[in-house]
Design a protein around this motif. Structure first.
Motif, PDB file in Angstrom:
ATOM      1  N   ALA A  34       0.827  -1.209   0.000  1.00  0.00           N
ATOM      2  CA  ALA A  34       0.000   0.000   0.000  1.00  0.00           C
ATOM      3  C   ALA A  34       0.861   1.258   0.000  1.00  0.00           C
ATOM      4  O   ALA A  34       0.588   2.207  -0.748  1.00  0.00           O
ATOM      5  CB  ALA A  34      -0.937  -0.010   1.204  1.00  0.00           C
ATOM      6  N   VAL A  35       1.904   1.276   0.822  1.00  0.00           N
ATOM      7  CA  VAL A  35       2.796   2.444   0.879  1.00  0.00           C
ATOM      8  C   VAL A  35       3.472   2.656  -0.469  1.00  0.00           C
ATOM      9  O   VAL A  35       3.569   3.788  -0.955  1.00  0.00           O
ATOM     10  CB  VAL A  35       3.841   2.282   2.006  1.00  0.00           C
ATOM     11  N   LYS A  36       3.909   1.580  -1.098  1.00  0.00           N
ATOM     12  CA  LYS A  36       4.558   1.695  -2.410  1.00  0.00           C
ATOM     13  C   LYS A  36       3.594   2.246  -3.452  1.00  0.00           C
ATOM     14  O   LYS A  36       3.961   3.083  -4.276  1.00  0.00           O
ATOM     15  CB  LYS A  36       5.105   0.345  -2.849  1.00  0.00           C
ATOM     16  N   ILE A  37       2.356   1.787  -3.419  1.00  0.00           N
ATOM     17  CA  ILE A  37       1.343   2.264  -4.370  1.00  0.00           C
ATOM     18  C   ILE A  37       1.047   3.740  -4.121  1.00  0.00           C
ATOM     19  O   ILE A  37       0.992   4.542  -5.064  1.00  0.00           O
ATOM     20  CB  ILE A  37       0.060   1.417  -4.274  1.00  0.00           C
ATOM     21  N   ILE A  38       0.858   4.114  -2.864  1.00  0.00           N
ATOM     22  CA  ILE A  38       0.562   5.507  -2.530  1.00  0.00           C
ATOM     23  C   ILE A  38       1.707   6.402  -2.954  1.00  0.00           C
ATOM     24  O   ILE A  38       1.508   7.444  -3.585  1.00  0.00           O
ATOM     25  CB  ILE A  38       0.262   5.658  -1.023  1.00  0.00           C
ATOM     26  N   ASP A  39       2.940   6.019  -2.647  1.00  0.00           N
ATOM     27  CA  ASP A  39       4.099   6.836  -2.993  1.00  0.00           C
ATOM     28  C   ASP A  39       4.236   6.984  -4.505  1.00  0.00           C
ATOM     29  O   ASP A  39       4.486   8.079  -5.004  1.00  0.00           O
ATOM     30  CB  ASP A  39       5.370   6.229  -2.399  1.00  0.00           C
ATOM     31  N   VAL A  60      -4.962  -4.239  -1.648  1.00  0.00           N
ATOM     32  CA  VAL A  60      -3.994  -4.298  -0.552  1.00  0.00           C
ATOM     33  C   VAL A  60      -4.549  -3.602   0.695  1.00  0.00           C
ATOM     34  O   VAL A  60      -3.812  -3.278   1.613  1.00  0.00           O
ATOM     35  CB  VAL A  60      -2.627  -3.684  -0.955  1.00  0.00           C
ATOM     36  N   PHE A  61      -5.849  -3.376   0.712  1.00  0.00           N
ATOM     37  CA  PHE A  61      -6.525  -2.701   1.817  1.00  0.00           C
ATOM     38  C   PHE A  61      -7.798  -3.463   2.123  1.00  0.00           C
ATOM     39  O   PHE A  61      -8.596  -3.739   1.225  1.00  0.00           O
ATOM     40  CB  PHE A  61      -6.838  -1.255   1.428  1.00  0.00           C
ATOM     41  N   ASP A  62      -8.003  -3.814   3.395  1.00  0.00           N
ATOM     42  CA  ASP A  62      -9.173  -4.608   3.757  1.00  0.00           C
ATOM     43  C   ASP A  62     -10.351  -3.779   4.265  1.00  0.00           C
ATOM     44  O   ASP A  62     -11.381  -4.312   4.628  1.00  0.00           O
ATOM     45  CB  ASP A  62      -8.807  -5.683   4.772  1.00  0.00           C
ATOM     46  N   GLY A  63     -10.196  -2.462   4.304  1.00  0.00           N
ATOM     47  CA  GLY A  63     -11.291  -1.592   4.724  1.00  0.00           C
ATOM     48  C   GLY A  63     -11.345  -1.309   6.206  1.00  0.00           C
ATOM     49  O   GLY A  63     -12.203  -0.558   6.666  1.00  0.00           O
ATOM     50  N   SER A  64     -10.433  -1.855   6.977  1.00  0.00           N
ATOM     51  CA  SER A  64     -10.484  -1.672   8.427  1.00  0.00           C
ATOM     52  C   SER A  64      -9.662  -0.471   8.898  1.00  0.00           C
ATOM     53  O   SER A  64      -8.713  -0.049   8.237  1.00  0.00           O
ATOM     54  CB  SER A  64      -9.973  -2.926   9.133  1.00  0.00           C
ATOM     55  N   LYS A  65     -10.047   0.041  10.050  1.00  0.00           N
ATOM     56  CA  LYS A  65      -9.297   1.129  10.673  1.00  0.00           C
ATOM     57  C   LYS A  65      -7.899   0.638  11.063  1.00  0.00           C
ATOM     58  O   LYS A  65      -6.928   1.379  10.972  1.00  0.00           O
ATOM     59  CB  LYS A  65     -10.051   1.648  11.894  1.00  0.00           C
ATOM     60  N   ALA A  66      -7.804  -0.609  11.473  1.00  0.00           N
ATOM     61  CA  ALA A  66      -6.506  -1.178  11.842  1.00  0.00           C
ATOM     62  C   ALA A  66      -5.557  -1.187  10.648  1.00  0.00           C
ATOM     63  O   ALA A  66      -4.371  -0.885  10.789  1.00  0.00           O
ATOM     64  CB  ALA A  66      -6.684  -2.595  12.382  1.00  0.00           C
ATOM     65  N   CYS A  67      -6.075  -1.490   9.478  1.00  0.00           N
ATOM     66  CA  CYS A  67      -5.235  -1.513   8.283  1.00  0.00           C
ATOM     67  C   CYS A  67      -4.697  -0.118   7.984  1.00  0.00           C
ATOM     68  O   CYS A  67      -3.538   0.033   7.596  1.00  0.00           O
ATOM     69  CB  CYS A  67      -6.009  -2.073   7.091  1.00  0.00           C
ATOM     70  N   ILE A  68      -5.518   0.899   8.160  1.00  0.00           N
ATOM     71  CA  ILE A  68      -5.056   2.273   7.961  1.00  0.00           C
ATOM     72  C   ILE A  68      -3.923   2.582   8.931  1.00  0.00           C
ATOM     73  O   ILE A  68      -2.907   3.168   8.546  1.00  0.00           O
ATOM     74  CB  ILE A  68      -6.219   3.270   8.119  1.00  0.00           C
TER      75      ILE A  68
END
Length: 92
Positions: A34-39, A60-68
């Motif tokens: 996720a960080v690589k995609i965002i960057d 690469v994101f499951d929709g949870s607050k924990a994942c954020i």
């Protein structure tokens, strides 16, 4: 301040999720990818919301607050290699 950034990121993710098709299944939480995609997306001149959409489409994101939280923490450890993601997730 951290709480505000986290809340902002959560609200962006939730708005992207709500606008995304419900038929599209979310993926697993993969903070490093996720960080690589965002960057990469931010490096191409996309907005944070567009970067989040790309992250969701890449599953690469499951929709949870924990994942954020995991994504933000991972961006902290990867800040030298991926400075745009770190800056957007922590400094703005």
């Amino acid at each position: 301040m951290r709480a505000l950034v986290g809340l902002l990121l959560l609200s962006i993710a939730l708005s992207v999720l709500s606008s995304a098709s419900r038929a599209q299944e979310l993926g697993r939480c993969e903070p490093t990818k996720a960080v690589k995609i965002i960057d990469g997306a931010l490096g191409e001149g996309k907005t944070l919301q567009q970067a989040m959409e790309m992250m969701i489409k890449a599953k690469v994101f499951d929709g949870s607050k924990a994942c954020i939280t995991f994504i933000r923490e991972t961006s902290m450890t990867m800040r030298d290699a991926h400075p745009s993601a770190f800056k957007s997730l922590w400094m703005n």
